[in-house]
Design a protein around this motif. Structure first.
Motif, PDB file in Angstrom:
ATOM      1  N   LEU A  64      84.196  70.315  22.350  1.00 36.73           N
ATOM      2  CA  LEU A  64      84.090  71.502  21.505  1.00 36.73           C
ATOM      3  C   LEU A  64      82.745  71.493  20.781  1.00 36.73           C
ATOM      4  O   LEU A  64      82.457  70.591  19.990  1.00 36.73           O
ATOM      5  N   TYR A  65      81.887  72.500  21.059  1.00 38.04           N
ATOM      6  CA  TYR A  65      80.553  72.580  20.462  1.00 38.04           C
ATOM      7  C   TYR A  65      80.574  73.436  19.200  1.00 38.04           C
ATOM      8  O   TYR A  65      81.281  74.458  19.150  1.00 38.04           O
ATOM      9  N   PRO A  66      79.768  73.068  18.191  1.00 35.87           N
ATOM     10  CA  PRO A  66      79.492  74.031  17.114  1.00 35.87           C
ATOM     11  C   PRO A  66      78.711  75.210  17.696  1.00 35.87           C
ATOM     12  O   PRO A  66      77.872  75.031  18.592  1.00 35.87           O
ATOM     13  N   ILE A  67      78.981  76.404  17.230  1.00 29.40           N
ATOM     14  CA  ILE A  67      78.325  77.592  17.790  1.00 29.40           C
ATOM     15  C   ILE A  67      76.810  77.474  17.726  1.00 29.40           C
ATOM     16  O   ILE A  67      76.099  77.786  18.690  1.00 29.40           O
ATOM     17  N   GLY A  68      76.292  77.006  16.623  1.00 23.68           N
ATOM     18  CA  GLY A  68      74.843  76.924  16.466  1.00 23.68           C
ATOM     19  C   GLY A  68      74.188  75.870  17.327  1.00 23.68           C
ATOM     20  O   GLY A  68      72.982  75.940  17.588  1.00 23.68           O
ATOM     21  N   ALA A  69      74.943  74.868  17.785  1.00 26.16           N
ATOM     22  CA  ALA A  69      74.362  73.774  18.576  1.00 26.16           C
ATOM     23  C   ALA A  69      74.729  73.854  20.053  1.00 26.16           C
ATOM     24  O   ALA A  69      74.299  73.006  20.846  1.00 26.16           O
ATOM     25  N   PRO A  71      74.611  74.629  23.871  1.00 27.42           N
ATOM     26  CA  PRO A  71      73.522  74.974  24.790  1.00 27.42           C
ATOM     27  C   PRO A  71      73.755  76.338  25.437  1.00 27.42           C
ATOM     28  O   PRO A  71      74.898  76.720  25.708  1.00 27.42           O
ATOM     29  N   HIS A  72      72.681  77.053  25.684  1.00 26.29           N
ATOM     30  CA  HIS A  72      72.774  78.361  26.339  1.00 26.29           C
ATOM     31  C   HIS A  72      72.640  78.200  27.856  1.00 26.29           C
ATOM     32  O   HIS A  72      72.040  77.257  28.345  1.00 26.29           O
ATOM     33  N   GLY A  73      73.198  79.165  28.582  1.00 26.10           N
ATOM     34  CA  GLY A  73      73.024  79.187  30.033  1.00 26.10           C
ATOM     35  C   GLY A  73      73.976  78.312  30.801  1.00 26.10           C
ATOM     36  O   GLY A  73      73.851  78.178  32.020  1.00 26.10           O
ATOM     37  N   GLU A  74      74.946  77.666  30.130  1.00 25.98           N
ATOM     38  CA  GLU A  74      75.950  76.883  30.841  1.00 25.98           C
ATOM     39  C   GLU A  74      77.298  77.090  30.157  1.00 25.98           C
ATOM     40  O   GLU A  74      77.361  77.473  28.984  1.00 25.98           O
ATOM     41  N   ARG A 128      89.298  80.402  20.317  1.00 23.59           N
ATOM     42  CA  ARG A 128      88.537  79.398  21.081  1.00 23.59           C
ATOM     43  C   ARG A 128      88.016  80.100  22.337  1.00 23.59           C
ATOM     44  O   ARG A 128      88.795  80.705  23.093  1.00 23.59           O
ATOM     45  N   LEU A 129      86.710  80.029  22.573  1.00 30.16           N
ATOM     46  CA  LEU A 129      86.057  80.744  23.672  1.00 30.16           C
ATOM     47  C   LEU A 129      85.451  79.753  24.657  1.00 30.16           C
ATOM     48  O   LEU A 129      84.882  78.727  24.252  1.00 30.16           O
ATOM     49  N   PHE A 130      85.530  80.109  25.939  1.00 30.41           N
ATOM     50  CA  PHE A 130      84.872  79.296  26.967  1.00 30.41           C
ATOM     51  C   PHE A 130      84.065  80.223  27.869  1.00 30.41           C
ATOM     52  O   PHE A 130      84.605  81.158  28.468  1.00 30.41           O
ATOM     53  N   GLY A 131      82.764  79.996  27.928  1.00 34.31           N
ATOM     54  CA  GLY A 131      81.892  80.818  28.759  1.00 34.31           C
ATOM     55  C   GLY A 131      80.440  80.454  28.524  1.00 34.31           C
ATOM     56  O   GLY A 131      80.130  79.458  27.842  1.00 34.31           O
ATOM     57  N   GLU A 132      79.543  81.244  29.105  1.00 34.05           N
ATOM     58  CA  GLU A 132      78.102  81.015  28.941  1.00 34.05           C
ATOM     59  C   GLU A 132      77.582  81.812  27.755  1.00 34.05           C
ATOM     60  O   GLU A 132      77.889  82.994  27.608  1.00 34.05           O
TER      61      GLU A 132
END
Length: 723
Positions: A64-69, A71-74, A128-132
């Motif tokens: 689970l990532y913090p939104i601000g940290a 990574p983009h594109g994956e 909770r969201l899962f996507g790029e």
């Protein structure tokens, strides 16, 4: 009957009984008809089908990532609180929610949504969201992510999340629940003996199936994705072993069926060989010896004779036919097209006229009186060899004493058609089956022969008769058509003959039209489109070559006209023959040294190779010109490169298997063989060889284990029990 064959037959009977017995369906119990119908589309009919419904790929929702940290594109997993939602209309109607955690903000955009989702994703909801994550019009955003509303401290998954093949109306969540239930209630114990697992270094089935459905984060997604992981290796071996066991049962079951023994007498065969204007090759002699030995046995021969275009399969088939005739039995020779059948009738009649062997021709287009007389000759036994098309296995055809059925271009006939011809030998009350020899000028790649044709014996004619000249292949853009026209004119003026093969319709149209194979209307439309192309080409060439004698042949031409055109071309009365792909097999004109194939980029490798084989049948230098139109797709470019660089049919077939897969190459045969879902014949040769070597031993030493393995993999699918 040998001990091994008896054991295999008993195993087959036990499996057939166990297939009929109902097994508990805990995971599927209580489901509605609509859901069961959707599952059936996926090939799921029982609990264990769910166990073997393996993921296409995996989502990693274990971190689970913090939104601000994040990574983009994956694809990543984030969680936050909805602080705003609104339906916006630019650029089009969409639901936009702003999600916040301690580290930042994220926009979630749903382009297609229900009214209920607006209230479900109201401000204050924790999601909770899962996507790029990508940079969008609203800043960092996820477009149509997978999401769920969470309550409290919901733990993240400890394993990768499987993504299964599915169909419309069957959600991933529902499929996951059903598979989870099946895994919990199904018997996952091993069906292979421990010594085999040790020898092949295969992990336990239970561990492998658990790994593939719920792999831990460090399992190696790359090896899971490309199916090189050890767990995939075990699953692929099990699948290949089930196929080999079923094929071996087919093979051994023939030993329990009787057939008329037809020992070689030799007098007719010797007389034919002595009158031939050519000598047989070593490969032909070897094939003849194998067939002779099979025919002499009291069990039905099922032998596949394969060889490249022009390798001399027909004379081998003729000698096999004479062995049956020498023993007082009849022979049926079935061809897929009238042109090929008439070619055989002409050759066999010419060869056998001096031997006092009666040959008749039977096709659907015969006149009523002629057909009645021919049927009477077959029924009385006066006709010793009957050659024909599909008409041979119609109910009205009654053989007096059928001993051998020869099926040319066997891949064009379905299992039920070959069985219908075989049953002709038992109509008189005899329990014996006729022997069967199947010919194929489309070479079968080794891996395909080892798997889908493992129930047959095989003979290969791997050398060409002397005097055959190799055919040069030229790739020519349609922009250089004038050069091709000049070449055709020069060849015909100098005394040679040429083919001009008409283009097929566009691949995309052909696929759309052919897909509903049962629709006569669609088949008719496809035929009409190809026929129109033939007429257009014919009239265009008449205008271009007013000085040449040009003929036209196509599949819808009445039989008598078709025969007349072909005889005129064979005699040299016609210099140029415009044709559809109906001439793909069965045409043998030694003076034809040039072939032009229009729109070659639309044809398959096997078809191009077969067509090219119509030239180069004499001593003259022969050329096949493949006319293509730009732009070429990557697949078309690859096919043209392969056909240009290769003349060996087996090498071309190997490439064809790589490009198209086994399903298309098998043709109608696939309905009688268990298809592979997981193993890749081009990549898993080592496993295929291991399965082939293990199957006979397992049937002999552990028949009860073989039964369990077959039930696990093929239970409910009775194709493998067909004769």
């Amino acid at each position: 009957m040998g001990r091994e064959a008896e054991s295999s037959t008993k195993t087959a009977r036990r499996v057939q009984k166990s297939v009929v017995r109902r097994t508990p369906q805990t995971a599927l119990a209580g489901l509605g008809d609509a859901t069961l119908a959707k599952l059936a589309k996926l090939g799921i009919h029982r609990d264990f089908d769910l166990v073997l419904h393996l993921p296409l790929r995996y989502d990693d929702e274990t971190h689970l990532y913090p939104i601000g940290a994040a990574p983009h594109g994956e694809a990543v997993l984030v969680e936050g609180t909805v602080i705003d939602n609104a339906i916006k209309y630019r650029p089009k109607r969409q639901l936009v929610c702003t999600v916040e955690d301690e580290s930042g903000l994220l926009a979630m955009r749903l382009l297609n949504f229900y009214t209920s989702q607006v209230s479900q994703l109201a401000p204050g909801a924790r999601v909770r969201l899962f996507g790029e994550i990508r940079q969008g019009f609203f800043g960092p955003e996820m477009v149509h992510p997978k999401y769920r509303v969470v309550q409290g401290n919901l733990p993240v998954p400890s394993t990768l999340t499987p993504v299964y093949p599915t169909t419309a109306g069957l959600s991933q969540a529902k499929l996951q629940r059903l598979i989870h239930a099946a895994l919990a209630t199904s018997d996952l114990d091993d069906t292979l003996p421990p010594e085999l697992l040790r020898t092949l270094k295969l992990p336990a089935f239970r561990d492998c199936i658990g790994m593939l459905h719920h792999p831990p984060p460090g399992a190696g997604q790359a090896t899971l994705q490309d199916r090189s992981h050890a767990a995939w290796r075990r699953i692929k071996f099990d699948e290949l072993l089930a196929q080999q066991l079923s094929m071996r049962i087919h093979y051994d079951r023939r030993k329990s069926v009787s057939a008329p023994p037809l020992p070689p007498r030799g007098h007719l065969a010797r007389a034919l060989i002595e009158q031939l204007p050519f000598k047989l090759t070593r490969a032909q002699h070897q094939a003849i010896a194998e067939i002779r030995a099979d025919l002499a046995r009291p069990h039905p021969m099922q032998r596949l004779l394969q060889g490249d275009v022009g390798s001399g399969k027909t004379i081998v088939a003729a000698l096999a036919a004479l062995q049956a005739v020498e023993n007082g039995y009849q022979v049926a020779i079935m061809a897929p097209t009238e042109i090929l059948g008439e070619q055989h009738f002409s050759k066999f009649s010419g060869w056998f006229s001096a031997l006092d062997v009666s040959v008749v021709w039977l096709a659907g287009n015969l006149a009523r009186q002629q057909k009645r007389e021919t049927l009477a000759m077959v029924a009385s036994g006066h006709a010793q060899i009957a050659i024909g098309t599909h008409a041979l296995f119609q109910d009205e055809v009654d053989f007096h004493r059928l001993g051998l059925a020869i099926v040319d271009e066997q891949h064009r006939f379905g299992v039920h058609q070959r069985l219908a011809l075989r049953r002709k030998g038992t109509r008189s009350g005899s329990v014996a089956q006729p022997h069967q020899l199947m010919l194929s000028a489309t070479p079968i790649p080794r891996t395909l022969a080892m798997s889908y044709y493992a129930d047959l014996d095989a003979s290969v004619i791997a050398e060409m008769p002397p005097g055959r000249t190799p055919v040069a292949t030229r790739l020519v853009s349609d922009a250089r058509r004038d050069e091709v026209i000049k070449r055709v004119r020069d060849a015909c003026v100098e005394g040679s003959q040429a083919y001009w093969v008409c283009p097929l319709i566009e691949e995309s149209v052909a696929v759309r039209v052919e897909r509903p194979a049962s629709s006569a209307r669609n088949r008719g439309r496809l035929d009409a489109l190809q026929l129109q192309a033939a007429f257009d080409t014919y009239h265009r060439l008449l205008a271009i070559f007013p000085e040449l004698r040009i003929g036209l042949v196509h599949g819808r031409l009445p039989g008598a006209e078709k025969t007349a055109v072909m005889k005129a071309f064979q005699s040299g009365a016609l210099q140029l023959l415009v044709a559809t792909t109906v001439i793909e097999v069965g045409v043998d004109v030694a003076n034809a040294t040039l072939m032009v194939i229009e729109n070659a980029e639309r044809m398959g490798l096997a078809q191009l190779h077969q067509l090219r084989g119509r030239v180069g049948r004499g001593a003259g230098k022969s050329i096949c010109i493949l006319l293509y139109q730009n732009p070429l797709s990557e697949l078309a470019r690859e096919r043209l490169r392969i056909i240009y660089e290769n003349t060996d049919g087996f090498e071309i077939a190997r490439h064809d298997l790589r490009l198209r897969g086994p399903g298309e190459l098998l043709g109608a045969r696939q309905s009688g063989a268990p298809m592979l879902r997981f193993a890749d014949l081009s990549a898993d040769l080592e496993l295929l060889e291991a399965a082939r070597d293990s199957a006979p031993e397992l049937l002999r030493q552990h028949p009860e284990i073989a039964e369990r393995h077959l039930q696990r993999w093929l239970g409910g699918k009775q194709q493998y029990l067909r004769a």
